[in-house]
Design a protein around this motif. Sequence first.
Motif, PDB file in Angstrom:
ATOM      1  N   ALA A  30      -8.039  10.073   7.530  1.00 53.38           N
ATOM      2  CA  ALA A  30      -8.568   9.316   6.398  1.00 53.38           C
ATOM      3  C   ALA A  30      -7.817   7.999   6.223  1.00 53.38           C
ATOM      4  O   ALA A  30      -8.412   6.974   5.866  1.00 53.38           O
ATOM      5  CB  ALA A  30      -8.487  10.145   5.120  1.00 53.38           C
ATOM      6  N   ILE A  31      -6.509   8.016   6.470  1.00 52.85           N
ATOM      7  CA  ILE A  31      -5.737   6.769   6.417  1.00 52.85           C
ATOM      8  C   ILE A  31      -6.229   5.812   7.490  1.00 52.85           C
ATOM      9  O   ILE A  31      -6.392   4.606   7.256  1.00 52.85           O
ATOM     10  CB  ILE A  31      -4.233   7.067   6.577  1.00 52.85           C
ATOM     11  N   ILE A  84       0.830  -1.204   0.000  1.00 53.93           N
ATOM     12  CA  ILE A  84       0.000   0.000   0.000  1.00 53.93           C
ATOM     13  C   ILE A  84       0.864   1.252   0.000  1.00 53.93           C
ATOM     14  O   ILE A  84       1.983   1.252   0.515  1.00 53.93           O
ATOM     15  CB  ILE A  84      -0.973   0.050   1.202  1.00 53.93           C
ATOM     16  N   GLU A  85       0.336   2.299  -0.607  1.00 50.02           N
ATOM     17  CA  GLU A  85       0.962   3.620  -0.598  1.00 50.02           C
ATOM     18  C   GLU A  85      -0.151   4.647  -0.807  1.00 50.02           C
ATOM     19  O   GLU A  85      -1.251   4.291  -1.229  1.00 50.02           O
ATOM     20  CB  GLU A  85       2.024   3.736  -1.701  1.00 50.02           C
ATOM     21  N   ASP A  86       0.151   5.922  -0.512  1.00 47.49           N
ATOM     22  CA  ASP A  86      -0.839   6.963  -0.798  1.00 47.49           C
ATOM     23  C   ASP A  86      -0.174   8.338  -0.729  1.00 47.49           C
ATOM     24  O   ASP A  86       0.977   8.478  -0.289  1.00 47.49           O
ATOM     25  CB  ASP A  86      -2.025   6.896   0.171  1.00 47.49           C
ATOM     26  N   GLU A  96       2.608   4.992  10.689  1.00 45.63           N
ATOM     27  CA  GLU A  96       3.023   3.685  11.209  1.00 45.63           C
ATOM     28  C   GLU A  96       2.150   3.260  12.387  1.00 45.63           C
ATOM     29  O   GLU A  96       1.716   2.101  12.473  1.00 45.63           O
ATOM     30  CB  GLU A  96       4.490   3.733  11.631  1.00 45.63           C
ATOM     31  N   GLU A  97       1.879   4.193  13.291  1.00 41.24           N
ATOM     32  CA  GLU A  97       1.055   3.875  14.456  1.00 41.24           C
ATOM     33  C   GLU A  97      -0.385   3.557  14.042  1.00 41.24           C
ATOM     34  O   GLU A  97      -1.025   2.655  14.591  1.00 41.24           O
ATOM     35  CB  GLU A  97       1.081   5.035  15.441  1.00 41.24           C
ATOM     36  N   ILE A  98      -0.887   4.296  13.047  1.00 43.99           N
ATOM     37  CA  ILE A  98      -2.247   4.052  12.547  1.00 43.99           C
ATOM     38  C   ILE A  98      -2.375   2.644  11.993  1.00 43.99           C
ATOM     39  O   ILE A  98      -3.327   1.912  12.298  1.00 43.99           O
ATOM     40  CB  ILE A  98      -2.598   5.099  11.469  1.00 43.99           C
ATOM     41  N   LEU A  99      -1.387   2.236  11.180  1.00 40.29           N
ATOM     42  CA  LEU A  99      -1.454   0.918  10.545  1.00 40.29           C
ATOM     43  C   LEU A  99      -1.254  -0.199  11.565  1.00 40.29           C
ATOM     44  O   LEU A  99      -1.976  -1.206  11.555  1.00 40.29           O
ATOM     45  CB  LEU A  99      -0.412   0.823   9.433  1.00 40.29           C
ATOM     46  N   LEU A 100      -0.289  -0.028  12.462  1.00 36.73           N
ATOM     47  CA  LEU A 100      -0.010  -1.077  13.434  1.00 36.73           C
ATOM     48  C   LEU A 100      -1.160  -1.275  14.414  1.00 36.73           C
ATOM     49  O   LEU A 100      -1.383  -2.393  14.895  1.00 36.73           O
ATOM     50  CB  LEU A 100       1.277  -0.763  14.201  1.00 36.73           C
ATOM     51  N   ALA A 101      -1.894  -0.221  14.701  1.00 40.25           N
ATOM     52  CA  ALA A 101      -3.034  -0.355  15.607  1.00 40.25           C
ATOM     53  C   ALA A 101      -4.061  -1.342  15.066  1.00 40.25           C
ATOM     54  O   ALA A 101      -4.819  -1.954  15.825  1.00 40.25           O
ATOM     55  CB  ALA A 101      -3.689   1.008  15.831  1.00 40.25           C
ATOM     56  N   VAL A 102      -4.058  -1.523  13.734  1.00 42.30           N
ATOM     57  CA  VAL A 102      -5.015  -2.423  13.102  1.00 42.30           C
ATOM     58  C   VAL A 102      -4.406  -3.793  12.815  1.00 42.30           C
ATOM     59  O   VAL A 102      -5.031  -4.824  13.056  1.00 42.30           O
ATOM     60  CB  VAL A 102      -5.551  -1.794  11.806  1.00 42.30           C
ATOM     61  N   VAL A 103      -3.170  -3.829  12.288  1.00 45.48           N
ATOM     62  CA  VAL A 103      -2.640  -5.096  11.757  1.00 45.48           C
ATOM     63  C   VAL A 103      -1.736  -5.861  12.715  1.00 45.48           C
ATOM     64  O   VAL A 103      -1.469  -7.042  12.487  1.00 45.48           O
ATOM     65  CB  VAL A 103      -1.878  -4.869  10.433  1.00 45.48           C
ATOM     66  N   THR A 141       2.979  10.147   1.453  1.00 48.68           N
ATOM     67  CA  THR A 141       3.630  11.446   1.282  1.00 48.68           C
ATOM     68  C   THR A 141       2.617  12.588   1.223  1.00 48.68           C
ATOM     69  O   THR A 141       1.430  12.369   0.940  1.00 48.68           O
ATOM     70  CB  THR A 141       4.472  11.450  -0.005  1.00 48.68           C
ATOM     71  N   ASP A 142       3.133  13.794   1.492  1.00 48.39           N
ATOM     72  CA  ASP A 142       2.316  15.019   1.462  1.00 48.39           C
ATOM     73  C   ASP A 142       1.050  14.872   2.302  1.00 48.39           C
ATOM     74  O   ASP A 142      -0.048  15.267   1.886  1.00 48.39           O
ATOM     75  CB  ASP A 142       1.945  15.396   0.023  1.00 48.39           C
ATOM     76  N   LEU A 143       1.222  14.311   3.486  1.00 51.87           N
ATOM     77  CA  LEU A 143       0.070  14.064   4.345  1.00 51.87           C
ATOM     78  C   LEU A 143      -0.418  15.346   5.010  1.00 51.87           C
ATOM     79  O   LEU A 143       0.337  16.300   5.205  1.00 51.87           O
ATOM     80  CB  LEU A 143       0.429  13.025   5.410  1.00 51.87           C
ATOM     81  N   LYS A 144      -1.695  15.352   5.370  1.00 51.49           N
ATOM     82  CA  LYS A 144      -2.320  16.515   5.988  1.00 51.49           C
ATOM     83  C   LYS A 144      -2.829  16.144   7.378  1.00 51.49           C
ATOM     84  O   LYS A 144      -3.110  14.981   7.655  1.00 51.49           O
ATOM     85  CB  LYS A 144      -3.486  16.993   5.122  1.00 51.49           C
TER      86      LYS A 144
END
Length: 295
Positions: A208-209, A199-201, A248-255, A234-237
Amino acid sequence: MLQAPFLKAGDKIAITCPAKSLIKPMDDAIKLLSSWGLDVILGDTVHAKFHQFAGTDELRTQDFQRFIDDQDIKAIIAARGGYGSVRIIDQIDFSPLLTHPKWIVGFSDITVFHMHLQKMGIQSIHAQMPATIPNSTALGLESLRKALFGDTLQYEIPAHPLNIQGTCHGEVIGGNLSILISLLGSKSDIDYNGKILFIEDVGEHLYAIDRMIRALDRAGKLSTLKGLLVGGFTDLKDNDIPFGFSVEEILLAVVSKYHYPVVFNFPAGHIQDNCALRLGGKVYINCSSSTKIQF
């Protein structure tokens, strides 16, 4: 998964714009691809413009279709992403690729095509596009050449402190996270079971992520993966009141509850390196003191 023949000098390849229109000429890209011995054919959409798109939906569909149907064309490279692929995906007949597969190349909005092809059992290439070639690193460009010509893709990246270590191998799927979410439940949605997800964005709000990764999880897409490759975000708001968590924390909280390897900072996405992946192909990952990845 069907794998198209790898390219060789003298092969014809096509550049088309299935989504947003080009801002400037692709001289650098044409020069580079030609230097690899390829005969570059330009689609009608390369010079077309209709609102923000590279021509009408009908023109973009016809352009893509004629290159699919032309057996002399060995690869189709999307000139750029933006938005628009989903407007034409259901009007394109991809069935000729089942008997005469060819490489479809691109990233970002082109994830629509990648996922649709994976649903059909056809490999494709997530890599630099002509619009991004002028700003690419040598590493990114060389990875595109290797992906097209059949060389082994090997990457070694420094360990990220939040990686979940381990080894895995399997079929790699994925692309732009926002596009993956938009395809849930559609004709282009695929089975994630036993796959390694990339994944990338770009340009998204942190909240939103968080929402998107939780949507994938609630749809049952993450629990039976073999591994997760996280490319550039990149270019996150952020909001006026900070969301409070890193990507990283957002993704790890789920996976993290699923206990498969998670690799951060894989050099692909809306970044200058944007190293190539053969989606639908096999990838081998060894995530320890450093991460070694081979396609």
